[in-house]
Design an enzyme around this catalytic site. Structure first.
Site, PDB file in Angstrom:
ATOM      1  CG  ASP A 478      -1.812   1.187   1.266  1.00 15.45           C
ATOM      2  OD1 ASP A 478      -1.898   1.988   0.440  1.00 15.45           O
ATOM      3  OD2 ASP A 478      -2.897   1.173   1.829  1.00 15.45           O
ATOM      4  CG  HIS A 479       3.034   4.092  -3.218  1.00 15.33           C
ATOM      5  ND1 HIS A 479       3.849   4.863  -2.391  1.00 15.33           N
ATOM      6  CD2 HIS A 479       3.638   3.796  -4.268  1.00 15.33           C
ATOM      7  CE1 HIS A 479       5.196   4.683  -3.273  1.00 15.33           C
ATOM      8  NE2 HIS A 479       4.879   4.381  -4.439  1.00 15.33           N
ATOM      9  NE  ARG A 480      -4.047   3.664   1.384  1.00 15.81           N
ATOM     10  CZ  ARG A 480      -5.367   3.332   1.768  1.00 15.81           C
ATOM     11  NH1 ARG A 480      -6.215   4.081   1.901  1.00 15.81           N
ATOM     12  NH2 ARG A 480      -5.572   1.888   2.123  1.00 15.81           N
TER      13      ARG A 480
END
Length: 508
Positions: A478-480
């Site tokens: 998850d790039h968040r």
């Protein structure tokens, strides 16, 4: 005097609101004991057997195999204190004595847990009691039973049985055996009044046969006792429809256009309808997986990075472990257990990947414990059992827990608690013979490590070309929760441990 008690589908936990009936373990007329499993159901989490909380004779079952019931819906009714006599099996279309009738209550409390005393509505008192078995399931006649007074039968609108009788079925031809023709000039309200009341059929097999051939059970006259619709009646109606279809086809004019200039016109080609594809319901485990994957794609901005690693030393270390483990009496250490232990070591260095995103609060929640999920393919579909507190386990402990959970998954005995609460997932798709993949993150987790097959390939080792055991590792994250540098650092550390297992000695 016997009491008819109703057992409802209990709350199966984990916020589950419905379950699918997989297999009935008892028949109407069977004698059951307290806590005896009576039905096998499948939820969105697992397949479980539901025990009955009291003993007696089964008088009715609600729901066919393959149907879904909400939590709190009636499962079956049991006559407590009645003689343990089963119905005559020779006549499957005849309802058991007293089935579909509600027993009078003696006013006393139910002796068993979760049970409700079923009473009937009498014209003398006019009191409203619980619904009878037939009104709840649609499989039993309301008030139907041998010697039941006609005045006590309830009248139910045909819409109650819309789920079990297909009203869109073709109208049967008048005069056919087992069928009732519609009255000429009858209005809709008059027809509704004529058919007001339950369908006189109690056999699930008869209902299934009618649905399969598109028959409306309300237009069939039963030849059984008190108008009960038997299987022979439905088969007769089916035969009549087939004969009508054949006669219509035989009387149809030949295809061809009008004559033009003394020559016959072009022959019209029959239009063949495209075959309808098979429809498979997304429910149970398959439906839960579909919902989770769809939600993951909608909510998680994922990215994937991958690397090839030389697993020759890892395979040699595993062979040495298995060769010296208590003279071979201890369980073998699997490659998956070694990779799981490598994951827990990597997550201790990169805790950002052991987290979840709270979208409402706009916060990243880093989790203190590693509950490691691993993908397991079973006959019921893909499942992800969870190894609790994997960060505090050694390789042998992780391997033993993986083996136990895998066996439970294959036999359908996983509990909902064993399938939820994961914080990181390990996906060994190499068992399917593939090298790489970009898996979908198991929502609401933040990352998943994918492992391809370990296969012999040419590899540059110590400056020379050699044949080595090579594996491809991929990390979907998850790039968040982190940037590519963190994800790349995690994946590189995993690859280093695969190539040099001695690095794990730092964390033992």
């Amino acid at each position: 005097m016997a009491r008819v008690l109703e057992f409802k589908l209990p709350d199966l936990g984990e916020g589950l609101t419905e379950a699918e009936i997989v297999r009935w373990l008892v028949e109407v007329g069977d004698v059951v004991t307290i806590d005896q499993p009576v039905v096998e159901v499948e939820t969105a989490k697992a397949m479980v057997e539901v025990p009955c909380p009291y003993g007696g004779v089964v008088t009715a079952r609600f729901g066919e195999e393959g149907s879904e019931l909400p939590v709190g819906a009636p499962l079956l009714t049991v006559a407590v204190g009645s003689p343990s006599t089963a119905p005559d099996d020779a006549d499957t279309d005849r309802p058991p004595e007293g089935q579909g009738r509600a027993a009078r209550s003696d006013g006393g409390p139910a002796a068993e847990r979760g049970a409700t005393v079923r009473r009937e509505e009498t014209p003398e008192s006019g009191e409203t009691a619980g619904e009878t078995a037939g009104e709840t399931s649609g499989n039993v006649l309301v008030g139907y039973g041998t010697g039941a007074p006609a005045a006590r039968r309830r009248r139910v609108r045909p819409s109650v049985y819309a789920a079990t009788a297909q009203t869109s079925a073709p109208t049967p031809a008048p005069g056919r055996p087992g069928q009732v023709p519609a009255r000429a000039g009858a209005t809709d309200s008059a027809v509704a009044e004529e058919w007001e009341g339950p369908v006189a059929v109690i056999s699930p097999l008869v209902r299934k046969l009618a649905r399969r051939h598109g028959l409306d059970l309300r237009q069939i006259t039963g030849s059984g006792r008190e108008g009960l619709i038997l299987r022979a009646d439905v088969e007769s109606a089916i035969k009549g429809l087939e004969e009508d279809a054949e006669s219509v086809a035989a009387s149809a004019p030949p295809l061809g256009g009008p004559a033009v200039g003394g020559r016959p016109g072009p022959v019209a080609q029959p239009v063949q309808a495209a075959p309808e594809g098979e429809r498979i319901a997304l429910r149970g485990v398959r439906g839960a997986v579909a919902d989770k994957l769809s939600r993951s794609r909608r909510e998680i901005p994922d990215a994937t990075c991958w690397v090839d690693a030389d697993a020759t030393e890892l395979m040699a270390a595993r062979a040495a472990m298995n060769a010296t483990a208590d003279g071979g009496s201890a369980p073998k250490v699997s490659v998956l257990a070694l990779l799981a232990r490598i994951c827990t070591a990597a997550l201790s260095r990169f805790p950002e990947l052991n987290s979840a995103v709270d979208t409402e609060a706009r916060e990243v929640v880093r989790l203190p414990a590693v509950h490691l999920g691993f993908a397991a393919q079973t006959e019921r579909g893909l499942m992800v059992p969870v190894v609790r507190d994997a960060h505090s386990r050694n390789t042998e402990s992780i391997g033993a827990e993986i083996g136990r959970l895998t066996e439970a998954a294959r036999t359908g005995k996983l509990t909902p608690a064993q399938l939820t609460g994961g914080t990181f997932t390990l996906n060994n798709y190499g068992v399917f013979g593939v090298d790489g993949s970009t898996p979908i993150i198991n929502h609401p987790e933040a990352a998943m490590l994918g492992v391809g097959r370990i296969v012999a390939k040419p590899w540059v080792h110590e400056g020379e070309l050699a044949v080595r055991q090579v594996v491809q590792l991929s990390l979907t994250f998850d790039h968040r929760v982190c940037d590519g540098a963190t994800a790349g650092g995690f994946l590189r550390y995993v690859a280093d441990c695969v190539e040099q297992p001695a690095l794990l000695l730092r964390t033992l």
